[in-house]
Design an enzyme around this catalytic site. Structure first.
Site, PDB file in Angstrom:
ATOM      1  N   ASP A  44      -1.972   2.487   2.313  1.00  0.00           N
ATOM      2  CA  ASP A  44      -1.760   3.993   1.974  1.00  0.00           C
ATOM      3  C   ASP A  44      -1.697   4.302   0.696  1.00  0.00           C
ATOM      4  O   ASP A  44      -1.729   3.274  -0.044  1.00  0.00           O
ATOM      5  CB  ASP A  44       0.161   4.632   3.060  1.00  0.00           C
ATOM      6  CG  ASP A  44       0.879   3.692   2.088  1.00  0.00           C
ATOM      7  OD1 ASP A  44       1.040   2.568   2.082  1.00  0.00           O
ATOM      8  OD2 ASP A  44       1.953   4.949   1.503  1.00  0.00           O
ATOM      9  N   GLU A  89       3.327   2.536   2.476  1.00  0.00           N
ATOM     10  CA  GLU A  89       4.519   1.791   2.082  1.00  0.00           C
ATOM     11  C   GLU A  89       4.892   3.101   0.873  1.00  0.00           C
ATOM     12  O   GLU A  89       5.839   3.505   0.157  1.00  0.00           O
ATOM     13  CB  GLU A  89       3.603   0.589   0.533  1.00  0.00           C
ATOM     14  CG  GLU A  89       4.821   0.442  -0.199  1.00  0.00           C
ATOM     15  CD  GLU A  89       4.361   1.526  -1.768  1.00  0.00           C
ATOM     16  OE1 GLU A  89       5.235   0.885  -2.746  1.00  0.00           O
ATOM     17  OE2 GLU A  89       4.046   1.928  -1.688  1.00  0.00           O
TER      18      GLU A  89
END
Length: 408
Positions: A81, A176
């Site tokens: 991400d 994350e």
């Protein structure tokens, strides 16, 4: 220039993978799974083994050992991400060749300029090739540079069988950036003895200390009465909240701290006369001071309730802890990384993380996992960039770690 590494990175940043902490899904956005599926296909074409992609977007794979002795299994991890702080859709990167030390116009139409006047660290990269944004999105080097470096290092080992290495595990995880990257990471399935996240910043960063972290939600109940007849009756929760805020030490905030200094950080206020909610994050590298900070919040809640009985409550939740206590018993993982960096011509810069990392949570789940540089600068915004040479050095460090483990 390692053209394959750069081509990979430029392809990876084309995927829109912003995470979103409001969806309550894993992965939190569909684009992350699309990217994971693409990477899965790439790993299959490379001939890796034990490839798995679960329903939560955790992708794992193995490069088998090419030696006939038992050595520790090492892992390398990066996240799929990008930050929700700025758009990662339609990223339009370009390579600035042989940077000359002057301001870089990212977007002439909107007058967006990456200048050493505001970002003096640019001058460290004079003569190097830089990958920059067009000023309308972030770049995504956090952490697609890490993904490109890991895959390129594995590709290098496949194409150079004379480099001896043990079993290598790689993993790419979602979310994350919203603090959930390690929550559903299956450490037992991963099966590494230790690992490294390739998620740091500038060249040489090597991190095994991070904040202990907690959130604190302070709720203040007021009493709303018509202001024309409110004397000795009204309790304005917003005014009580301002009293609470100023009781915390003003210099122990992010804008006044650095290095190992901890802080209280007010990240949100929602209020009416009837009720106000203060959202804090609490951070400190030292566990004892961290616990003391939580007690101080509770003390101030009790103090507020002395003046306004029953008005104030707090909910404190620990988020993650300093991985140092899990790494110190296995300091060989740091020594290995330091040797690998020096062999790549990089001087290690061991420093504390003023934040968190997937590696911290993974370390407490039984997988010692310090953090290594991925090479980027100015993460999470339009001024993000990554020097090509920094990515190449990160790839070399990964290769050197694998060699070192086989040799030692």
């Amino acid at each position: 220039m390692d053209s394959k590494l750069i081509d990979r990175f430029l392809k990876y940043v084309s995927f829109d993978t912003q995470s979103d902490d409001l969806t309550n899904m894993t992965p939190s956005t569909p684009g992350q799974m699309v990217f994971a599926q693409f990477l899965k296909g790439e790993l299959e074409k490379m001939g890796l083994e034990e490839i798995s992609l679960d329903d939560n977007g955790y992708l794992m794979a193995t490069l088998p050992s090419n030696i006939d002795k038992e050595v520790p299994v090492v892992g390398f991890i990066a996240h799929l991400d990008t930050s929700p702080d700025m758009s990662g859709k339609n990223v339009n990167p370009r390579i600035v060749k042989n940077y000359d030390g002057k301001a870089i116009v990212l977007n002439s139409k909107e007058n967006i300029v990456l200048s050493p006047d505001e970002f003096p660290e640019l001058l460290n990269y004079i003569g190097e090739d830089l990958i920059v944004t067009d000023g309308t999105t972030l770049l995504g080097a956090d952490d697609k540079a890490g993904i490109a470096e890991i895959i390129s290092a594995v590709d290098h080992l496949i194409n150079h069988p004379e480099i001896k290495h043990g079993k290598i595990r790689i993993a790419f995880n979602p979310d994350e950036e919203i603090g959930l990257g390690a929550h559903k990471f299956d450490v037992n399935l991963f099966g590494a003895d230790f690992a490294y996240t390739m998620d740091g910043g500038v060249v040489g960063e090597l991190e095994y200390e991070n904040f202990n972290a907690a959130s604190a939600k302070v709720t203040i109940k007021g009493r709303n009465v018509h202001p024309g007849s409110a004397k000795h009756k009204m309790i304005n929760s917003m005014r009580v909240a301002t009293q609470f805020i100023v009781m915390l030490p003003r210099w122990e905030t992010p804008e006044h701290t650095e290095g190992y200094e901890g802080f209280y950080h007010l990240v949100g206020i929602q209020g009416t006369v009837e009720e106000t909610v203060l959202n804090y994050i609490i951070r400190d590298h030292d566990r004892a001071r961290f616990e003391s900070r939580k007690r101080e919040i509770e003390h101030l809640v009790n103090k507020t309730n002395t003046e306004y009985p029953g008005s104030t409550s707090v909910e404190i939740k620990d988020q993650y802890y300093n991985m140092r206590e899990k790494i110190e018993p296995v300091m060989h993982v740091i020594e290995t990384a330091e040797r690998a960096m020096r062999e790549a011509g990089v001087e290690p810069r061991v420093q504390p993380i003023r934040g968190g990392t997937d590696g911290a949570q993974l370390s407490f789940k039984g997988l010692p996992c310090p953090n290594i540089f991925a090479g980027g600068e100015n993460f999470h915004g339009r001024y993000e960039y990554v020097p090509v040479s920094s990515m190449e050095k990160a790839k070399d460090v990964i290769v050197n770690i694998c060699k070192d483990i086989a040799e030692k």
